[in-house]
Scaffold this motif. Structure first.
Motif, short mmCIF file in Angstrom:
data_model
loop_
_atom_site.label_atom_id
_atom_site.label_comp_id
_atom_site.label_asym_id
_atom_site.label_seq_id
_atom_site.Cartn_x
_atom_site.Cartn_y
_atom_site.Cartn_z
N VAL A 1 0.80 -1.14 0.14
CA VAL A 1 0.14 0.17 0.04
C VAL A 1 0.89 1.35 -0.14
CG1 VAL A 1 -1.76 -1.05 1.25
CG2 VAL A 1 -0.02 -0.04 2.43
N SER A 2 2.10 1.21 -0.46
CA SER A 2 2.92 2.34 -0.34
C SER A 2 3.05 3.37 -1.36
CB SER A 2 4.52 1.72 -0.19
OG SER A 2 4.64 0.91 -1.40
N LEU A 3 2.44 3.11 -2.43
CA LEU A 3 2.14 3.97 -3.48
C LEU A 3 1.38 5.06 -3.27
CD1 LEU A 3 2.35 1.97 -6.92
CD2 LEU A 3 4.42 3.56 -6.01
N PRO A 4 1.47 6.31 -3.35
CA PRO A 4 0.61 7.07 -2.83
C PRO A 4 -0.87 7.37 -4.14
CG PRO A 4 2.37 8.34 -3.73
CD PRO A 4 2.72 6.89 -3.73
N TYR B 1 11.65 -5.35 -20.25
CA TYR B 1 12.01 -6.67 -19.83
C TYR B 1 12.26 -6.81 -18.14
CZ TYR B 1 12.61 -7.16 -24.72
OH TYR B 1 12.57 -6.82 -26.18
N HIS B 2 12.80 -5.83 -17.75
CA HIS B 2 12.80 -5.66 -16.10
C HIS B 2 11.67 -5.59 -15.29
CE1 HIS B 2 12.73 -1.45 -15.86
NE2 HIS B 2 13.53 -1.27 -16.74
N PRO B 3 11.60 -5.76 -14.00
CA PRO B 3 10.65 -5.76 -13.07
C PRO B 3 10.68 -4.38 -12.54
CG PRO B 3 12.49 -6.80 -11.96
CD PRO B 3 12.70 -6.85 -13.49
N GLY B 4 11.01 -3.47 -12.95
CA GLY B 4 11.04 -2.06 -12.52
C GLY B 4 12.47 -1.81 -11.97
N ILE C 1 13.61 3.79 -16.19
CA ILE C 1 12.37 4.62 -16.46
C ILE C 1 11.32 4.77 -15.07
CG2 ILE C 1 10.56 5.26 -17.72
CD1 ILE C 1 12.08 4.80 -20.24
N THR C 2 11.21 3.32 -14.78
CA THR C 2 10.26 3.11 -13.48
C THR C 2 10.71 3.75 -12.41
OG1 THR C 2 9.63 1.06 -14.75
CG2 THR C 2 8.95 1.40 -12.45
N MET C 3 12.22 3.63 -12.09
CA MET C 3 12.72 4.28 -10.81
C MET C 3 12.31 5.88 -11.00
SD MET C 3 15.69 1.76 -10.27
CE MET C 3 16.46 2.79 -8.90
N GLN C 4 12.57 6.32 -12.22
CA GLN C 4 12.61 7.80 -12.44
C GLN C 4 11.31 8.32 -12.23
OE1 GLN C 4 14.95 9.48 -15.95
NE2 GLN C 4 15.80 7.54 -16.15
N VAL C 5 10.45 7.70 -12.76
CA VAL C 5 8.83 7.96 -12.23
C VAL C 5 8.53 7.93 -10.87
CG1 VAL C 5 6.43 7.29 -12.46
CG2 VAL C 5 7.91 6.66 -14.51
N ILE C 6 9.23 7.07 -10.17
CA ILE C 6 9.12 7.16 -8.53
C ILE C 6 9.89 8.40 -8.21
CG2 ILE C 6 9.90 6.23 -6.41
CD1 ILE C 6 7.51 4.79 -7.80
N GLU D 1 17.44 6.68 0.06
CA GLU D 1 16.38 7.20 -0.88
C GLU D 1 16.50 6.22 -2.25
OE1 GLU D 1 13.52 8.98 -2.66
OE2 GLU D 1 14.13 9.35 -0.69
N LYS D 2 17.68 5.55 -2.57
CA LYS D 2 17.79 4.62 -3.55
C LYS D 2 17.13 3.58 -3.39
CE LYS D 2 19.54 5.24 -7.04
NZ LYS D 2 19.07 5.92 -8.39
N ILE D 3 17.28 2.98 -1.94
CA ILE D 3 16.66 1.71 -1.82
C ILE D 3 14.88 1.80 -1.75
CG2 ILE D 3 16.08 0.01 0.15
CD1 ILE D 3 18.95 0.71 1.02
N ILE D 4 14.29 3.06 -1.38
CA ILE D 4 13.12 3.19 -1.32
C ILE D 4 12.58 3.78 -2.89
CG2 ILE D 4 11.44 5.30 -0.90
CD1 ILE D 4 13.02 5.98 1.41
N GLU D 5 13.29 4.10 -3.75
CA GLU D 5 13.16 4.05 -4.97
C GLU D 5 12.78 2.69 -5.79
OE1 GLU D 5 15.71 6.59 -7.12
OE2 GLU D 5 15.17 8.33 -5.93
N ILE D 6 13.92 2.07 -5.16
CA ILE D 6 13.95 0.48 -5.95
C ILE D 6 12.90 -0.17 -5.30
CG2 ILE D 6 14.92 -1.79 -5.86
CD1 ILE D 6 17.62 -0.22 -5.60
N LEU D 7 12.20 -0.09 -4.02
CA LEU D 7 10.98 -0.86 -3.60
C LEU D 7 9.77 -0.32 -4.24
CD1 LEU D 7 12.07 -1.31 0.26
CD2 LEU D 7 12.04 -2.97 -1.39
N LEU D 8 9.66 0.88 -4.30
CA LEU D 8 8.62 1.45 -4.98
C LEU D 8 8.36 1.45 -6.43
CD1 LEU D 8 8.36 5.11 -2.91
CD2 LEU D 8 6.90 3.10 -2.65
N ALA D 9 9.59 1.35 -7.29
CA ALA D 9 9.62 1.12 -8.53
C ALA D 9 8.97 -0.44 -8.93
CB ALA D 9 10.90 1.03 -9.08
N ILE D 10 9.50 -1.53 -7.90
CA ILE D 10 8.89 -2.70 -8.09
C ILE D 10 7.36 -2.72 -7.98
CG2 ILE D 10 8.90 -5.07 -7.27
CD1 ILE D 10 11.91 -4.72 -6.52
N ARG D 11 6.86 -2.08 -6.70
CA ARG D 11 5.44 -1.78 -6.40
C ARG D 11 4.92 -1.23 -7.67
NH1 ARG D 11 1.18 -1.98 -5.96
NH2 ARG D 11 -0.35 -1.65 -4.35
N LEU D 12 5.23 -0.25 -8.34
CA LEU D 12 4.77 0.51 -9.49
C LEU D 12 4.38 -0.66 -10.49
CD1 LEU D 12 3.70 3.20 -10.46
CD2 LEU D 12 5.95 3.56 -11.32
#
Length: 778
Positions: A13-16, A72-75, A101-106, A119-130
Motif C-alpha cells: 500500500v506504499s504507493l500514494p 524486460y525488467h521488473p522495475g 524509467i520506472t525508478m525515474q517515475v518514482i 532514498e535509492k532503496i526506497i525508489e527500488i522498492l516503490l519501482a517494483i511496487r509500481l
C-alpha cells in the motif's frame, strides 16, 4: 513472521494515490483533438494533464536513450545498478544512478529527493511496487507526462508545443531524439548556452537509432541536418475567450470541445477584417458564434476582437456570454408564439400609430407611422410600435414565461420590471442564449419530418461546447423522450422563418440589397437604444450564426445598427458553410384558410377579395375580418344612405374597407388607394355608430407628467386628435370648460393641474368623444 507481514503490507500500500498531484495546465482541443489553446498551471509550469498515448518515435528514442531493457525488467535493472555503482566508485562521486524509467517515475513523484543510499532503496522498492500496479505503457506515459524538459516546461506534450509548435505525434525523428535526451539534462535547452552539447547528445542518439535499425540512412542524414529550436514558442490561442470559460469550469483539465479549428480560424479572420473597418467609426468590439443545428454544438466561438494596440477597449471581455440590450432581436420569438396560439395570422393588421402607455412611449426607428401593417411585414421591417402592441395583446407575463422556458437566463427581475419595453431591448440577453433559441427553433422544424411529426425533449436546449459534456444530446439516445406539450410547433416556426427570409431592414436603412444570399437564410437584426449594440442572428436547416457588434464599455456610435454592422459579418460567415436546401413544409400541421387579402384576417362575409393561405390549426378560430362592412350608396356613389332615409332614388350596396380613425389617418398617407367613407346623404341618420374621430393623445385613463422648463415654468402638454373628414372643426372642453377649437390639424396645448381630468371633444356635426386622464406630479 509478524514483521514480515507488516513489511509486506506496507509494501503493498506504499504507493500514494494519486502518484502525482501537481497542478496541470487547462488544455482546450478542437473536435479532432487539435490544440486550440492552454492556460499555464497554477504553479507557473507548462505541465499538460496526463496523456496515456506515447508517439512511436519518442517511445523508441526514450527507451534506447534511458532504459533499453524497459520492457524486460521488473522495475529495477540489477546490471544497470551494478554498472552505476562501479562508475561512481571510480569517479569518487555520484555521476550515475542506474535508474530505470520506472525508478525515474518514482523519483519524479517524490520531487527529486537527494540522491542517498536510503532514498535509492526506497525508489527500488516503490519501482517494483509500481510495476505490479501499472502496465509498461502506463509507466512510460507517466514518465513522459512528468519529466522535466527545461525551464518551466514539464511533460512531453508541453515540450512538443513549446519547442516545435506541434503535437507529439507529429514530431520528426530529430525532434523526438532531442526531447528524449532533454530530461537527462534539461538545462541544455537554454538558447545560447550548452547548445553544442545538446546537439551532440541528440545526434549520438540518432546514430544509435540507426545502429539499432529504427531509422534508415536517409532519415539519419536528414535528421542530423535539422537545427535545434530557438526561443520557446507561444502556444496556439485560437479561442482565448472560450479557453477562459473552460478554465473557469474545468480548471486543470484537458477538454475536447466541439469547435472546428479550421472554421474557427476563418471566423477569426472574417471578424478581424470587419473589425479593421469598424474601428474607423470607433467601434472596437465584435463577437460571433456558429452552431450546428442538429446537436446545438458550437463550431466556432469568437468571444471578442483583439485590440492588441489598445487594451483599454476591453478585448478580454467575452461578449458571447455578456449581458447586452437585446434591441429587436426577440421580435421573431413573439411572432412565433402568437402564431402558435392562434392570436394572429401572418397578414393580420397590427396598429402602427402613435402609442402611449403609462410612462412609456415606443417609437419606430423611422419615427413615422403606417397606420396599420400586416404582422409578417411588421416583423420583416422590424417595426417597434406593432411589436409593442402585439406584446400587450399576447401578454407580458406570458411572453416572459416563454422566454425563460426557451433559454433566456438573464431575466433576473419580475416581468413588470421590464414592462412592454421587453420586446424592444428593455431587458438584457446574451448572444449565447439568443443564438441558442434560434438554433432550437431550427432543430424543431428540421427534426419534425425525421421524427414523423413527433416532438422530443431534446429539441430545445442550450448550445454545448464540450464533446464529453453530459448535456450533449444525441437523438438516437433520447428518442423515447416524446413530449406532447412542445412550447412551439413546427408550423409556427416555419411561418416565422418564411417571414424572416424577407429582408428585415429598419426604415431609413440603406445598403440592405447587398444581402442577397445564394441560399435561404431566416435572419433578424437588432439595434439597442442609443446605438450601443448591433445584433444579427440567422439560421438555415444545418447551421445557426449569431453576431454582435458594438463597444464593450457600452459607448454608442452613429451608424451602429444591426443591419449595417452585424449583418455583413453574419453573411460572410455563412459563406464559409456548405449550402443546403430549405426546411420542408410541415404540411400535416398546416391548413388552408380563406383570408381577406386587404386585412389579413379570416375572410368575413363582406370581404370582396380573398386568398388561400396555410396557417397553423390554432389560427382557424381567429376572428373574421372586422374592417369590411356593407354600406348603402346613392346611385352616383357620393353619399351613404340608410333604409330610414327619405331617399327614393335607386341605391346600391358595396363592401367598404374601414379602419379606426387614428389608423386611417396614417394609413391613407401610405396607401393612396385607400378610400374614406362617403358622408351621409343630407337628412340621413347613421344606421349604426362608426367612430368619426378619435383621440391620439392622451389615451383613456392615461397618466401623464407635465415637465418644467429651465426657468422652472410648467410646460404644456400637447393634445392630439384625428377626424375622418378633413377640415372638420373640433371643439375642445376640459372638465366641461371650453378651451379652444381646431381645424385640419387637431393639436392643442394645455397646462392642466394635478389630478383626474375629463376631456370632451365635439365636432361641428354634434359627434361627441369623451376621455379621462390623470396628471401626476413631476
Amino acid at each position: 513472521m509478524v514483521i514480515s507481514i507488516v513489511i509486506l503490507s506496507v509494501f503493498l500500500v506504499s504507493l500514494p494515490d494519486p502518484l502525482f498531484n501537481d497542478p496541470t495546465c487547462t488544455v482546450m482541443e478542437d473536435r479532432e483533438g487539435e490544440l486550440l489553446g492552454a492556460k499555464i498551471a497554477d504553479d507557473g509550469q507548462w505541465r499538460f494533464p496526463y496523456n496515456e498515448h506515447i508517439p512511436g518515435k519518442f517511445e523508441k528514442a526514450i527507451i534506447l536513450f534511458e532504459d533499453q531493457y524497459f520492457y524486460y525488467h521488473p522495475g529495477v535493472n540489477p546490471f544497470s545498478l551494478f554498472r552505476a555503482l562501479v562508475t561512481n566508485i571510480r569517479e569518487g562521486r555520484i555521476v550515475s544512478g542506474g535508474s530505470t524509467i520506472t525508478m525515474q517515475v518514482i523519483r519524479l513523484s517524490r520531487k527529486n529527493k537527494p540522491r542517498t543510499i536510503s532514498e535509492k532503496i526506497i525508489e527500488i522498492l516503490l519501482a517494483i511496487r509500481l510495476e505490479l500496479s501499472f502496465s509498461k505503457s502506463e509507466i512510460l506515459a507517466l514518465y513522459a507526462s512528468h519529466a522535466p524538459f527545461g525551464g518551466n516546461v514539464v511533460g512531453l506534450d508541453a515540450a512538443s508545443w513549446r519547442y516545435f509548435g506541434c503535437a507529439p505525434e507529429y514530431l520528426s525523428w530529430a525532434e523526438a531524439a532531442m526531447l528524449a535526451v532533454l530530461p537527462n539534462s534539461p538545462s541544455l535547452i537554454h538558447p545560447g548556452r550548452n547548445r553544442d552539447a545538446l546537439l551532440i547528445k541528440r545526434n549520438q542518439l540518432l546514430d544509435r537509432l540507426y545502429a539499432k535499425q529504427k531509422i534508415d540512412s536517409v532519415t539519419l542524414v536528414l535528421s542530423r541536418l535539422e537545427p535545434l529550436p530557438e526561443e520557446p514558442l507561444p502556444l496556439p490561442s485560437l479561442a482565448p475567450h472560450l479557453l477562459s470559460r473552460v478554465y473557469f469550469n474545468f480548471r486543470g483539465e484537458k477538454i475536447r470541445t466541439t469547435l472546428s479549428r479550421s472554421l474557427q480560424e476563418k471566423a477569426v479572420q472574417i471578424l478581424d477584417g470587419h473589425h479593421n473597418k469598424l474601428m474607423h467609426n470607433k467601434i472596437y468590439n465584435a463577437a460571433c458564434i456558429i452552431l450546428e443545428v442538429e446537436t446545438g454544438e458550437v463550431l466556432a466561438y469568437v468571444g471578442n476582437t483583439q485590440n492588441l494596440d489598445n487594451p483599454e477597449h476591453s478585448s478580454d471581455v467575452d461578449i458571447i456570454i455578456s449581458r447586452r440590450s437585446t434591441g429587436s432581436i426577440l421580435k421573431p420569438i413573439l411572432y412565433c408564439l402568437m402564431l402558435n396560439e392562434g392570436a394572429i395570422l401572418p397578414g393580420t393588421l397590427i396598429p402602427d400609430i402613435p402609442t402611449y402607455y403609462s410612462g412609456y412611449t415606443p417609437k419606430n426607428f423611422s419615427h413615422t407611422y403606417d397606420g396599420a401593417v400586416p404582422a409578417k411585414r411588421a416583423l420583416a421591417r422590424s417595426l417597434n410600435i406593432p411589436a409593442v402592441r402585439m406584446l400587450q395583446q399576447f401578454g407580458l407575463e406570458r411572453f416572459y414565461f416563454y422566454l425563460k422556458k426557451l433559454g433566456i437566463t438573464t431575466l433576473d427581475f419580475p416581468s413588470e420590471h421590464y414592462g412592454l419595453s421587453l420586446i424592444l431591448g428593455g431587458a438584457e440577453g446574451t448572444l449565447w442564449d439568443i443564438t441558442g433559441i434560434f438554433c432550437s427553433f431550427a432543430r424543431i422544424l428540421q427534426n419534425y419530418h425525421e421524427n414523423d411529426g413527433r416532438y422530443f425533449q431534446y429539441n430545445i436546449h442550450p448550445p454545448s461546447y464540450i464533446t464529453t459534456h453530459p448535456d450533449r444530446l444525441k437523438k438516437d439516445e433520447v428518442k423515447h423522450e416524446i413530449t406532447h406539450n412542445n412550447i412551439v410547433k413546427a408550423s409556427s416556426i416555419w411561418l416565422t422563418f418564411q417571414s424572416l427570409i424577407e429582408v428585415n431592414r429598419p426604415e431609413n436603412e440603406y445598403g440592405w440589397e447587398m444581402f442577397n444570399s445564394s441560399v435561404n437564410i431566416a435572419w433578424k437584426t437588432g439595434t439597442s437604444f442609443g446605438f450601443r449594440d448591433g445584433w444579427a442572428v440567422g439560421t438555415t436547416p444545418d447551421y445557426t450564426i449569431g453576431v454582435w457588434v458594438g463597444n464593450a464599455d457600452g459607448e454608442g456610435r452613429p451608424g451602429l445598427t444591426g443591419i449595417q454592422t452585424a449583418a455583413p459579418i453574419m453573411f460572410d460567415l455563412f459563406e464559409l458553410l456548405p449550402s443546403e436546401s430549405w426546411f420542408e413544409t410541415p404540411a400535416e400541421e398546416l391548413q388552408l384558410v380563406s383570408v381577406c387579402r386587404q386585412s389579413g384576417h379570416r375572410a368575413g362575409i363582406y370581404c370582396p377579395q380573398t386568398e388561400q393561405i396555410l396557417v397553423p390549426q390554432a389560427c382557424l378560430n381567429t376572428e373574421p375580418c372586422p374592417y369590411h362592412i356593407m354600406i348603402h350608396l346613392t346611385a352616383d356613389g357620393k353619399y351613404r344612405v340608410t333604409k330610414d332615409c327619405n331617399y327614393n332614388n335607386e341605391m346600391y350596396h358595396e363592401s367598404w374597407f374601414v379602419l379606426p380613425p387614428v389608423q386611417e389617418w396614417y394609413y391613407k398617407s401610405k396607401h393612396p388607394d385607400y378610400q374614406i367613407l362617403p358622408p351621409y346623404h343630407p337628412g340621413c341618420a347613421p344606421e349604426e355608430f362608426i367612430a368619426t374621430m378619435d383621440l391620439i393623445y392622451p389615451k383613456q385613463s392615461a397618466r401623464i407628467y407635465i415637465p418644467y422648463d429651465l426657468d422652472g415654468k410648467k410646460e404644456q402638454v400637447v393634445l392630439e386628435a384625428t377626424h375622418r373628414k378633413s377640415g372638420t372643426v373640433i371643439y375642445w372642453h376640459l372638465d366641461e370648460t371650453y378651451i379652444g377649437h381646431t381645424q385640419y390639424i387637431h393639436q392643442l396645448g394645455i397646462s392642466p393641474k394635478k389630478g383626474i381630468h375629463t376631456l370632451t371633444l365635439v365636432d361641428e356635426f354634434g359627434n361627441i368623444l369623451e376621455k379621462n386622464f390623470e396628471v401626476l406630479d413631476q
